[in-house]
Motif scaffolding. Structure first.
Motif, PDB file in Angstrom:
ATOM      1  N   PRO A   1      16.465  16.548 -36.995  1.00 38.65           N
ATOM      2  CA  PRO A   1      15.919  16.766 -35.647  1.00 38.65           C
ATOM      3  C   PRO A   1      16.144  18.207 -35.194  1.00 38.65           C
ATOM      4  O   PRO A   1      17.153  18.814 -35.515  1.00 38.65           O
ATOM      5  CB  PRO A   1      16.690  15.777 -34.777  1.00 38.65           C
ATOM      6  CG  PRO A   1      17.883  15.382 -35.567  1.00 38.65           C
ATOM      7  CD  PRO A   1      17.569  15.607 -37.004  1.00 38.65           C
ATOM      8  N   TRP A   2      15.189  18.722 -34.446  1.00 37.92           N
ATOM      9  CA  TRP A   2      15.269  20.076 -33.913  1.00 37.92           C
ATOM     10  C   TRP A   2      15.927  20.086 -32.541  1.00 37.92           C
ATOM     11  O   TRP A   2      15.978  21.123 -31.899  1.00 37.92           O
ATOM     12  CB  TRP A   2      13.873  20.676 -33.794  1.00 37.92           C
ATOM     13  CG  TRP A   2      13.224  21.017 -35.093  1.00 37.92           C
ATOM     14  CD1 TRP A   2      13.744  20.902 -36.345  1.00 37.92           C
ATOM     15  CD2 TRP A   2      11.909  21.547 -35.269  1.00 37.92           C
ATOM     16  NE1 TRP A   2      12.832  21.313 -37.279  1.00 37.92           N
ATOM     17  CE2 TRP A   2      11.693  21.707 -36.638  1.00 37.92           C
ATOM     18  CE3 TRP A   2      10.887  21.877 -34.384  1.00 37.92           C
ATOM     19  CZ2 TRP A   2      10.505  22.208 -37.160  1.00 37.92           C
ATOM     20  CZ3 TRP A   2       9.707  22.363 -34.908  1.00 37.92           C
ATOM     21  CH2 TRP A   2       9.527  22.534 -36.273  1.00 37.92           C
ATOM     22  N   TRP A   3      16.407  18.954 -32.071  1.00 32.99           N
ATOM     23  CA  TRP A   3      16.999  18.884 -30.749  1.00 32.99           C
ATOM     24  C   TRP A   3      18.433  18.376 -30.840  1.00 32.99           C
ATOM     25  O   TRP A   3      18.830  17.759 -31.810  1.00 32.99           O
ATOM     26  CB  TRP A   3      16.181  17.985 -29.826  1.00 32.99           C
ATOM     27  CG  TRP A   3      16.191  16.549 -30.228  1.00 32.99           C
ATOM     28  CD1 TRP A   3      17.068  15.588 -29.816  1.00 32.99           C
ATOM     29  CD2 TRP A   3      15.300  15.906 -31.139  1.00 32.99           C
ATOM     30  NE1 TRP A   3      16.772  14.387 -30.409  1.00 32.99           N
ATOM     31  CE2 TRP A   3      15.689  14.550 -31.231  1.00 32.99           C
ATOM     32  CE3 TRP A   3      14.212  16.328 -31.885  1.00 32.99           C
ATOM     33  CZ2 TRP A   3      15.036  13.636 -32.026  1.00 32.99           C
ATOM     34  CZ3 TRP A   3      13.550  15.418 -32.678  1.00 32.99           C
ATOM     35  CH2 TRP A   3      13.963  14.075 -32.744  1.00 32.99           C
ATOM     36  N   PHE A   4      19.209  18.696 -29.790  1.00 32.43           N
ATOM     37  CA  PHE A   4      20.581  18.223 -29.686  1.00 32.43           C
ATOM     38  C   PHE A   4      20.945  18.140 -28.208  1.00 32.43           C
ATOM     39  O   PHE A   4      20.255  18.705 -27.361  1.00 32.43           O
ATOM     40  CB  PHE A   4      21.553  19.154 -30.432  1.00 32.43           C
ATOM     41  CG  PHE A   4      21.562  20.564 -29.909  1.00 32.43           C
ATOM     42  CD1 PHE A   4      22.470  20.956 -28.938  1.00 32.43           C
ATOM     43  CD2 PHE A   4      20.650  21.507 -30.392  1.00 32.43           C
ATOM     44  CE1 PHE A   4      22.470  22.250 -28.448  1.00 32.43           C
ATOM     45  CE2 PHE A   4      20.647  22.801 -29.911  1.00 32.43           C
ATOM     46  CZ  PHE A   4      21.563  23.175 -28.930  1.00 32.43           C
ATOM     47  N   THR A   5      22.033  17.429 -27.925  1.00 30.44           N
ATOM     48  CA  THR A   5      22.500  17.317 -26.550  1.00 30.44           C
ATOM     49  C   THR A   5      23.569  18.372 -26.326  1.00 30.44           C
ATOM     50  O   THR A   5      24.562  18.435 -27.048  1.00 30.44           O
ATOM     51  CB  THR A   5      23.072  15.912 -26.275  1.00 30.44           C
ATOM     52  OG1 THR A   5      22.071  14.943 -26.595  1.00 30.44           O
ATOM     53  CG2 THR A   5      23.472  15.757 -24.825  1.00 30.44           C
ATOM     54  N   ALA A   6      23.362  19.212 -25.330  1.00 33.55           N
ATOM     55  CA  ALA A   6      24.298  20.284 -24.999  1.00 33.55           C
ATOM     56  C   ALA A   6      25.507  19.694 -24.257  1.00 33.55           C
ATOM     57  O   ALA A   6      25.446  18.565 -23.766  1.00 33.55           O
ATOM     58  CB  ALA A   6      23.596  21.331 -24.141  1.00 33.55           C
ATOM     59  N   PRO A   7      26.594  20.461 -24.167  1.00 33.72           N
ATOM     60  CA  PRO A   7      27.785  19.969 -23.441  1.00 33.72           C
ATOM     61  C   PRO A   7      27.512  19.612 -21.980  1.00 33.72           C
ATOM     62  O   PRO A   7      28.194  18.759 -21.418  1.00 33.72           O
ATOM     63  CB  PRO A   7      28.762  21.145 -23.520  1.00 33.72           C
ATOM     64  CG  PRO A   7      28.337  21.917 -24.719  1.00 33.72           C
ATOM     65  CD  PRO A   7      26.850  21.724 -24.832  1.00 33.72           C
ATOM     66  N   ASN A   8      26.496  20.218 -21.361  1.00 34.41           N
ATOM     67  CA  ASN A   8      26.178  19.903 -19.965  1.00 34.41           C
ATOM     68  C   ASN A   8      25.327  18.633 -19.833  1.00 34.41           C
ATOM     69  O   ASN A   8      24.907  18.280 -18.747  1.00 34.41           O
ATOM     70  CB  ASN A   8      25.479  21.077 -19.288  1.00 34.41           C
ATOM     71  CG  ASN A   8      24.158  21.443 -19.941  1.00 34.41           C
ATOM     72  OD1 ASN A   8      23.697  20.793 -20.883  1.00 34.41           O
ATOM     73  ND2 ASN A   8      23.543  22.497 -19.449  1.00 34.41           N
TER      74      ASN A   8
END
Length: 145
Positions: free
Chosen positions: A74-81
């Motif tokens: 996947p080209w997406w991820f969940t950021a710390p925020n």
């Protein structure tokens, strides 16, 4: 003959191959389509793994053609925020969308698929050609050194 007269006839020569910029656009568009399929599968709780052909030698030395799942990252991820960040890639290169900015921040995961579809439309319209060319030149420079 009246049926043929109702059609618009033109004299045209089919090009031998597509121009390189169109080939690159199509390549990126296909990869974005795969990301859309992967995002849809993950949002529905499933998996997306298209099959690819792979040639393998068995113990006797015979070459067999096997269908194996293609690995798609996947080209997406969940950021710390807590927001979803989407990165565009051309091959192994991350595309820098604006000066010093290479990710698109999304408020909700539900925005991922519509955003990917918008990007795919922009790629097909040629709006990201300058980014694709920059990534291609970076790869070429790697071979010159």
């Amino acid at each position: 003959m009246s049926t043929l007269n109702s059609l618009k006839l033109v004299a045209v020569i089919k090009p031998a191959k597509l121009p390189p910029v169109v080939q690159r656009r199509n390549k990126l568009s296909d990869k974005i389509w795969e990301q859309i399929q992967l995002a849809e599968a993950k949002s529905n709780g499933g998996t997306y793994a298209p099959l690819k052909s792979k040639r393998l030698k068995d113990l006797e030395g015979n070459i067999k053609l096997l269908e194996v799942p293609k690995r798609i990252k996947p080209w997406w991820f969940t950021a710390p925020n807590g927001k979803v960040c989407l990165i565009l890639r051309y091959g192994s290169k991350v595309l820098e969308i604006a000066q010093g900015k290479s990710a698109i921040e999304l408020d909700k995961p539900a925005e991922l698929i519509p955003t990917l579809q918008k990007i795919k439309t922009a790629v097909e319209a040629g709006e990201l050609d300058h980014l694709i060319n920059a990534a291609t030149e970076a790869v070429r420079m790697g071979f010159k050194h």
